[in-house]
Write an enzyme that holds these catalytic residues in place. Structure first.
Site, short mmCIF file in Angstrom:
data_model
loop_
_atom_site.label_atom_id
_atom_site.label_comp_id
_atom_site.label_asym_id
_atom_site.label_seq_id
_atom_site.Cartn_x
_atom_site.Cartn_y
_atom_site.Cartn_z
N PRO A 2 0.83 -1.21 0.00
CG PRO A 2 -0.65 -1.51 1.75
CD PRO A 2 0.65 -2.00 1.20
CD GLU A 3 2.67 3.00 -4.50
OE1 GLU A 3 2.89 4.17 -4.81
OE2 GLU A 3 2.85 2.05 -5.26
CE LYS A 52 5.42 3.39 0.62
NZ LYS A 52 6.45 2.54 -0.03
CG ASN A 165 7.91 -0.22 -7.76
OD1 ASN A 165 8.78 0.60 -8.03
ND2 ASN A 165 7.87 -1.43 -8.28
NE ARG A 255 9.63 -2.88 -4.79
CZ ARG A 255 8.54 -2.31 -4.27
NH1 ARG A 255 8.66 -1.39 -3.32
NH2 ARG A 255 7.33 -2.66 -4.67
#
Ligand SMILES: [Zn+2]
Length: 265
Positions: A2-3, A52, A165, A255
């Site tokens: 989750p962002e 976050k 991401n 990433r």
């Protein structure tokens, strides 16, 4: 994972459903049992999201600190809740709603000082309280002198909090920006556009509770109805919606980053 839009969305939801109530807090799995006792039966005043991280403020100056990480997931139930499913680290039973949390990276009870320490390590969160101009200026101060690629800087939570991401990929695609560009070579005008796009994308994510970067016109459907990868322009896509070239991936900050070398070269 989750962002930032998602933690803010959850904070609003959990405040709506649980604030002002005395909660029965348990740990069916057991790992949170000792901490659960410190807040169980107390009133949860409010939930706060920063980057976050989620902080649930209880009346006795204790806080539950949650970081969902890659696998953390909340499940809502009506009260009384059904038998726990899987490894439920934390369970809340409120007046009308109950909440289960499985698989978080962090779930612990802390004091105010520890909250300050966690926040002290984070860069500005575009969605959190505070002066937007001040936040933007703080991020620019770091970016403009850094030799690291902008693709690494925006994912670094100590530079800007809440970007993950998907936002990263979509942000650079919208700007036509090569994610390998070092911060020091970015230029103020490009940074201004980047910040504007980021704030817009995160606000849209908060509004819908999910990341949506395409416009309704691009999608050919109302944004609220979009699901899965139909919501994105470049993340997880095979071909570029602008130039039709193949979308490629490169690894930046450990990433995988989706990008179009044609539009973002
Ligand atoms: Zn392209």
């Amino acid at each position: 994972m989750p962002e930032g839009h998602k933690t803010h969305f959850l904070a609003r939801q959990h405040t709506d459903w649980f604030a002002g109530q005395s909660l029965k807090v348990t740990s069916p799995q057991g790992r949170f049992r000792g901490d659960a006792r410190k807040v169980s039966g107390r009133v949860m005043d409010r939930c706060e999201a920063i980057g976050k991280h989620l902080f649930y403020h209880f009346e006795n100056d204790r806080l539950i600190h949650v970081h969902l990480g890659r696998y953390g997931k909340y499940r809502m139930h009506s009260t009384p809740p059904p038998a726990p499913v899987g490894l439920v680290r934390m369970r809340w039973v409120g007046q009308t709603w109950s909440l289960d949390l499985n698989g978080p990276t962090t779930c612990r009870v802390i004091d105010r000082q520890t909250r300050e320490e966690v926040i002290g390590k984070l860069g500005p969160d575009p969605l959190a309280e505070g002066s937007p101009a001040r936040k933007k200026a703080l991020v620019w101060e770091t970016v403009r002198v850094s030799g690291k690629p902008i693709g690494a800087l925006v994912l670094d939570q100590s530079v800007v909090a809440g970007v993950g991401n998907i936002f990263r990929a979509e942000l650079f695609f919208e700007l036509g920006l090569d994610p390998r560009t070092p911060g020091i070579e970015l230029g103020k005008a490009t940074f201004d556009s980047l910040w504007k796009s980021l704030v817009k994308m995160m606000r849209t994510g908060l509004k819908y509770g999910k990341i949506i970067t395409v416009t309704a016109k691009e999608a050919g459907a109302p944004r609220a109805t979009l699901e899965g990868r139909d919501r994105f322009r470049v993340y997880g896509k095979a071909s570029c919606p602008r130039c039709d070239r193949s979308i490629e991936t490169i690894e930046i900050a450990a990433r995988k980053l989706y990008w179009c070398p044609g539009c973002q070269g």
